[in-house]
Design an enzyme around this catalytic site. Structure first.
Site, mmCIF file in Angstrom:
data_model
loop_
_atom_site.group_PDB
_atom_site.id
_atom_site.type_symbol
_atom_site.label_atom_id
_atom_site.label_comp_id
_atom_site.label_asym_id
_atom_site.label_seq_id
_atom_site.Cartn_x
_atom_site.Cartn_y
_atom_site.Cartn_z
ATOM 1 N N GLY A 21 0.808 -1.219 0.000
ATOM 2 C CA GLY A 21 0.000 0.000 0.000
ATOM 3 C C GLY A 21 0.842 1.271 0.000
ATOM 4 C CD GLU A 47 2.261 0.275 6.503
ATOM 5 O OE1 GLU A 47 1.102 0.150 6.126
ATOM 6 O OE2 GLU A 47 3.205 -0.358 5.994
HETATM 7 C C1 5RP Z 1 0.538 -1.269 3.319
HETATM 8 C C2 5RP Z 1 0.905 -2.583 3.888
HETATM 9 C C3 5RP Z 1 -0.220 -3.519 4.177
HETATM 10 O O1 5RP Z 1 -0.302 -3.703 5.548
HETATM 11 C C4 5RP Z 1 0.036 -4.830 3.489
HETATM 12 O O2 5RP Z 1 0.152 -4.591 2.104
HETATM 13 C C5 5RP Z 1 -1.100 -5.843 3.744
HETATM 14 O O3 5RP Z 1 -2.287 -5.367 3.179
HETATM 15 P P1 5RP Z 1 -3.602 -6.251 3.116
HETATM 16 O O4 5RP Z 1 -4.051 -6.454 4.513
HETATM 17 O O5 5RP Z 1 -4.553 -5.448 2.280
HETATM 18 O O6 5RP Z 1 -3.241 -7.558 2.445
HETATM 19 O O7 5RP Z 1 2.042 -2.889 4.155
HETATM 20 O O8 5RP Z 1 1.668 -0.477 3.056
#
Ligand code: 5RP
Length: 228
Positions: A100, A106
């Site tokens: 994302g 994060e």
């Molecule tokens: C965003 C992330 C998300 O936490 C990761 O991609 C998991 O996403 P999802 O729960 O939609 O599979 O790192 O930067």
């Protein structure tokens, strides 16, 4: 049971980690979105005093919509709990994150949290990092090409991530680009995480080695708990 129900079950289980008066880091992605909505409901029903620290525009907007009061990192002395999803989890609970494109905020928040709780479905479990997913790397835009070339030293092939409903590259919440780097092998996640961050122009990378405390894995049979 569909995959969204499985993710939601993991998110529901994560609520048991939340206590009154906590500051909670709110991750990004579809699994954490379930958690944020459920947390909003719990805060309202139980009249809890919880503050959320969002890791992205996505989680900030969702927290507001869900009725969770939000604070910024500058306003708090400590973060009690952070909850987030992941793209891959290895047996040592090292992670790849950043599909994302929110990896930098994060990592800043999850690194500081008293407990970092990860929510995934079992498709995210791998034997070694990089098995299925590339490592996202947030870079200063002017440096993207130089960094992509530099990554060849690590036997990685990097691609500039392109936007879907916008022409040109993805622009992160911090105004940077994302390189998705596919590695032939990541032998030592912590070492690779440090090496990547030592390249000038790299803002942060999506290897989260040694920081997850607990991983809740949603499966059709129920939620499994992995701890370091
Ligand atoms: C965003 C992330 C998300 O936490 C990761 O991609 C998991 O996403 P999802 O729960 O939609 O599979 O790192 O930067």
């Amino acid at each position: 049971m569909g995959v969204e129900e499985i993710k939601k079950a993991a998110a529901r289980e994560a609520l048991s980690f939340v206590e009154d008066d906590m500051v909670v880091g709110l991750g990004t992605g579809s699994t954490t979105a379930h958690f944020i909505r459920l947390l909003g409901k719990k805060v309202m029903e139980e009249e809890l005093e919880i503050y959320g620290i969002p890791t992205s525009h996505q989680s900030r907007l969702l927290a507001i919509e869900s009725g969770i009061p939000i604070v910024s990192l500058e306003e708090v002395d400590a973060i009690d709990l952070a909850v987030d999803g992941a793209d891959e989890v290895d047996p040592g609970l090292n992670l790849i994150k950043g599909r994302g494109a929110a990896l930098t905020m994060e990592k800043i928040i999850e690194y500081r949290a008293g407990t970092f709780l990860v929510l995934v479905d079992e498709s995210k479990l791998v034997e070694r990092l990089g098995q299925k997913m590339p490592v996202p790397i947030e870079v200063i835009p002017a440096a993207w090409r130089a960094i992509a070339e530099e990554l060849e030293v690590f036997n990685a092939e990097a691609e500039l991530r392109m936007a879907v409903k916008k022409d040109g590259p993805v622009i992160t919440d911090n105004g940077n680009f994302i390189l998705d780097a596919r590695f032939a092998m990541i032998e030592d996640p912590l070492d690779m995480e440090m090496e990547l961050n030592s390249i000038p122009g790299v803002v942060e990378n999506g290897i989260f080695a040694d920081i997850a405390d607990v991983v809740l894995v949603g499966t059709p049979e129920g939620v499994r708990r992995l701890e370091r």
